[in-house]
Design an enzyme around this catalytic site. Structure first.
Site, PDB file in Angstrom:
ATOM      1  N   GLU A   6      45.982  32.234  33.183  1.00 27.89           N
ATOM      2  CA  GLU A   6      45.447  33.550  32.820  1.00 27.89           C
ATOM      3  C   GLU A   6      45.072  34.235  34.117  1.00 27.89           C
ATOM      4  O   GLU A   6      44.115  33.823  34.778  1.00 27.89           O
ATOM      5  CB  GLU A   6      44.193  33.394  31.940  1.00 27.89           C
ATOM      6  CG  GLU A   6      44.443  32.786  30.596  1.00 27.89           C
ATOM      7  CD  GLU A   6      45.390  33.604  29.739  1.00 27.89           C
ATOM      8  OE1 GLU A   6      45.484  34.837  29.947  1.00 27.89           O
ATOM      9  OE2 GLU A   6      46.051  33.024  28.879  1.00 27.89           O
ATOM     10  N   CYS A  18      38.933  40.849  33.481  1.00 28.78           N
ATOM     11  CA  CYS A  18      40.376  41.038  33.655  1.00 28.78           C
ATOM     12  C   CYS A  18      40.930  42.041  32.647  1.00 28.78           C
ATOM     13  O   CYS A  18      42.015  42.572  32.831  1.00 28.78           O
ATOM     14  CB  CYS A  18      41.105  39.707  33.569  1.00 28.78           C
ATOM     15  SG  CYS A  18      40.670  38.761  32.107  1.00 28.78           S
TER      16      CYS A  18
HETATM   17  O1  TXE Z   1      39.638  33.864  42.251  1.00 29.11           O
HETATM   18  P1  TXE Z   1      40.310  32.521  42.504  1.00 29.11           P
HETATM   19  P2  TXE Z   1      38.474  34.506  43.082  1.00 29.11           P
HETATM   20  C1  TXE Z   1      40.952  38.020  40.434  1.00 29.11           C
HETATM   21  C2  TXE Z   1      40.277  39.215  40.999  1.00 29.11           C
HETATM   22  C3  TXE Z   1      39.533  38.662  42.163  1.00 29.11           C
HETATM   23  C4  TXE Z   1      40.520  37.663  42.661  1.00 29.11           C
HETATM   24  C5  TXE Z   1      39.943  36.574  43.474  1.00 29.11           C
HETATM   25  O2  TXE Z   1      41.227  40.130  41.437  1.00 29.11           O
HETATM   26  O3  TXE Z   1      39.230  39.606  43.121  1.00 29.11           O
HETATM   27  O4  TXE Z   1      41.072  37.123  41.478  1.00 29.11           O
HETATM   28  O5  TXE Z   1      38.817  35.988  42.822  1.00 29.11           O
HETATM   29  C6  TXE Z   1      39.716  28.055  42.028  1.00 29.11           C
HETATM   30  N1  TXE Z   1      43.597  25.248  43.812  1.00 29.11           N
HETATM   31  N2  TXE Z   1      40.253  37.394  39.355  1.00 29.11           N
HETATM   32  O6  TXE Z   1      38.570  34.315  44.550  1.00 29.11           O
HETATM   33  O7  TXE Z   1      40.242  32.176  43.950  1.00 29.11           O
HETATM   34  C7  TXE Z   1      38.409  28.687  42.392  1.00 29.11           C
HETATM   35  O8  TXE Z   1      37.565  27.756  43.019  1.00 29.11           O
HETATM   36  C8  TXE Z   1      42.968  25.175  42.642  1.00 29.11           C
HETATM   37  C9  TXE Z   1      40.779  37.610  38.061  1.00 29.11           C
HETATM   38  O9  TXE Z   1      37.250  34.008  42.462  1.00 29.11           O
HETATM   39  O10 TXE Z   1      41.620  32.582  41.836  1.00 29.11           O
HETATM   40  C10 TXE Z   1      37.915  29.144  41.044  1.00 29.11           C
HETATM   41  O11 TXE Z   1      37.348  28.056  40.328  1.00 29.11           O
HETATM   42  N3  TXE Z   1      41.960  26.004  42.302  1.00 29.11           N
HETATM   43  C11 TXE Z   1      40.216  36.722  37.071  1.00 29.11           C
HETATM   44  C12 TXE Z   1      39.210  29.599  40.370  1.00 29.11           C
HETATM   45  O12 TXE Z   1      40.259  28.948  41.084  1.00 29.11           O
HETATM   46  C13 TXE Z   1      41.600  26.931  43.188  1.00 29.11           C
HETATM   47  C14 TXE Z   1      38.839  36.284  37.207  1.00 29.11           C
HETATM   48  C15 TXE Z   1      39.438  31.111  40.427  1.00 29.11           C
HETATM   49  O13 TXE Z   1      39.325  31.521  41.767  1.00 29.11           O
HETATM   50  C16 TXE Z   1      42.244  27.066  44.425  1.00 29.11           C
HETATM   51  C17 TXE Z   1      38.442  36.079  38.582  1.00 29.11           C
HETATM   52  C18 TXE Z   1      43.286  26.160  44.734  1.00 29.11           C
HETATM   53  N4  TXE Z   1      43.941  26.199  45.882  1.00 29.11           N
HETATM   54  C19 TXE Z   1      39.144  36.660  39.591  1.00 29.11           C
HETATM   55  N5  TXE Z   1      41.672  28.094  45.081  1.00 29.11           N
HETATM   56  C20 TXE Z   1      40.611  36.905  35.649  1.00 29.11           C
HETATM   57  N6  TXE Z   1      41.898  36.950  35.366  1.00 29.11           N
HETATM   58  O14 TXE Z   1      39.778  36.947  34.767  1.00 29.11           O
HETATM   59  C21 TXE Z   1      40.711  28.591  44.294  1.00 29.11           C
HETATM   60  N7  TXE Z   1      40.648  27.886  43.145  1.00 29.11           N
END
Ligand code: TXE
Length: 480
Positions: A248, A282
């Site tokens: 998602e 989102c």
């Molecule tokens: O998301 P991340 P972030 C979008 C929104 C935001 C951007 C970045 O645009 O500005 O994403 O947000 C884990 N392997 N959304 O930095 O990094 C991380 O620790 C496995 C949309 O918070 O994608 C966290 O638990 N996991 C969104 C989770 O992934 C990893 C909601 C999400 O973090 C990882 C939030 C890796 N290598 C942000 N790196 C929505 N769709 O609702 C990070 N994580």
């Protein structure tokens, strides 16, 4: 300072490294607790606990699994005030929002899957008088659940509930930016009598803990919600290992307002769909397209309403918008306002960091921001900002607005405002998204498929779709 602990094999324990990370209260701008800086060795311990719990949990009668999940839901309800306050402090969102949406929804997620799993049935396919096929749906093993910071307990429970209801065991990682309510949930799991090892929560950084979960050879399914870039990275690791994947991801959702809409309803819901949770959902409608005959009227009324929104201390019940989740996120969102200006946009209201008096003086707040005058294909209108920033644009025809709405790489959700039923159906059919709301926004029936098209994700959550994801279908063919 309060220390969050991992929840592994039914116990609250320190990370093996003994190292901790700072956890900030974004409304104050200060560290208020510590998070385990876990690594692959903690994930390994959690996976082993989950694997050991799986044989017994997978054959525990559904009614018994359901009873425990119901109890967990009741405990969430009983601790509503504490959980809502913790979510608000951790994330910056108004406590009123956490109390009315985030925490009740987390309880609903457990309650929904506690009942869904006992209602769930499979198919039989009869070949006239030759044979009968029936499909078994069996739990798979250990599921990896990785969740983001915007709706912390709500999205965490949306994955965990169907995973464990259907008989799997889980290694879960909440966002390191908002770990507190997952920690409080682990205490409630112990109180609810969830057998040890069924749910394991490992706190820490994405590139360490999330990466280790994704790479683990004995975690055969990954359910992830977060950014599209992270989702792509996870897919690149999981796909060659043939893991089941549910992703998602981000959105850049169009909010399409026709001249024949119910003006007042469209207006008040648009304020909400633009700025709820500081625009960090989102599903927020960040591109507002208004049909030209009502463009000026709508714009004027919208700007006026948004100017009156109270940005303030999340702990205050009258606050409509709290802090954004972190300093770096605030800077990212504000950098998009600068980009919009460079791209020729005019800021109608907002555009700056908001400064709140009193204890929130050093917090990370952003004024609700409306920008006009941008082309549909500029970066501001194509990239996910994920903050309280929306753009507004006029359109003349259905064809034109469809083209603009469908022009991004994302395809999560869309909102359509019209009183014309035929037009609503036409738009719903032609929008390239996973979810269309007509004359409403974020109205959720938990039975419906939830997820996005294009780069907004792969697969669907919600209803029986999630139970399908967390089970393996097996066809059995018996000759008569
Ligand atoms: O998301 P991340 P972030 C979008 C929104 C935001 C951007 C970045 O645009 O500005 O994403 O947000 C884990 N392997 N959304 O930095 O990094 C991380 O620790 C496995 C949309 O918070 O994608 C966290 O638990 N996991 C969104 C989770 O992934 C990893 C909601 C999400 O973090 C990882 C939030 C890796 N290598 C942000 N790196 C929505 N769709 O609702 C990070 N994580």
């Amino acid at each position: 300072m309060k220390k969050i602990l991992n929840y592994i094999n039914g116990e609250l324990i320190e990370p093996k490294s003994g190292q901790y990370l700072d956890n900030y209260n974004p409304a104050i701008g200060k560290v208020y607790s510590l998070i385990p800086d876990s690594d692959a060795s903690d994930v390994q311990q959690a996976q082993e606990a989950a694997q050991a719990a799986f044989p017994a949990w997978s054959v525990t009668p559904k009614d018994e699994r359901s009873r425990i999940l119901m109890k967990l839901a009741d405990l969430i309800d009983a601790n509503l005030d504490e959980l809502a306050k913790a979510e608000s402090v951790d994330n910056g969102k108004p406590v009123s929002l956490a109390k009315s949406v985030d925490i009740p929804r987390a309880a609903s997620n457990f309650r929904f899957y506690a009942t869904a799993v006992v209602q769930y049935s499979t198919h039989a396919h009869e070949m006239e008088d030759t044979a009968i096929n029936y499909t078994l749906r069996q739990p798979i093993g250990v599921a990896g659940c990785i969740s983001p910071w915007n709706l912390p307990l709500y999205l965490f429970s949306w994955k965990i509930a169907p995973a464990i209801a259907s008989g799997n065991c889980v290694v879960a990682k909440p966002s390191e930016v908002t770990p507190m309510t997952a920690y409080l949930l682990s205490k409630l799991c112990i109180e609810a009598g969830l057998p040890k090892g069924v749910l394991n929560i490992v706190h820490g950084l994405g590139p360490k803990v999330g990466q280790a979960i994704t790479e683990h050879p004995d975690i055969p399914m990954i359910s992830f919600t977060g950014g599209t870039v992270t989702g792509k990275h996870i897919a690149s690791i999981a796909a060659p290992m043939f893991k089941k994947l549910s992703l998602e991801l981000g959105g850049k959702n169009p909010n399409i307002i026709f001249a024949d809409c119910d003006f007042e309803k469209a207006l008040s819901t648009t304020v909400h769909s633009s700025f709820a949770n500081q625009g960090q959902i989102c599903l927020c409608g960040s591109r507002i397209f208004v049909e030209r005959p009502i463009y000026e009227k709508f714009k004027t009324a919208f700007v006026e309403k948004v100017k009156r929104m109270k940005v303030g201390n999340p702990a205050d019940d009258t606050t409509k918008m709290g802090a954004v989740v972190s300093k770096s996120h605030m800077e990212k969102v504000l950098s998009y306002v600068e980009l919009a200006k460079e791209e020729g946009g005019a800021v109608l209201t907002g555009g700056n960091q908001a400064h709140i008096e009193g204890e929130c003086a050093d917090g990370w707040f952003i004024e609700p921001t409306i920008i006009e005058g941008l082309s549909f294909d500029c970066r501001t209108n194509q990239e996910e900002i994920f903050g309280p920033v929306v753009t507004i644009m006029p359109f003349d025809t259905e064809e034109e607005v469809l083209m603009m709405a469908n022009s991004t790489k994302y395809g999560l959700a869309s909102t359509v405002w019209t009183e014309n039923l035929k037009k609503a159906h036409r738009m719903a059919r032609n929008l390239d998204v996973g979810i269309v709301w007509v004359n409403c926004w974020l109205l959720r029936d938990l039975r419906t498929p939830f997820g996005g098209a294009k780069q907004s994700g792969v697969g669907r959550e919600g209803g029986f779709e999630a139970l399908e994801f967390f089970t393996e279908p097996k066809n059995v063919c018996i000759k008569y």
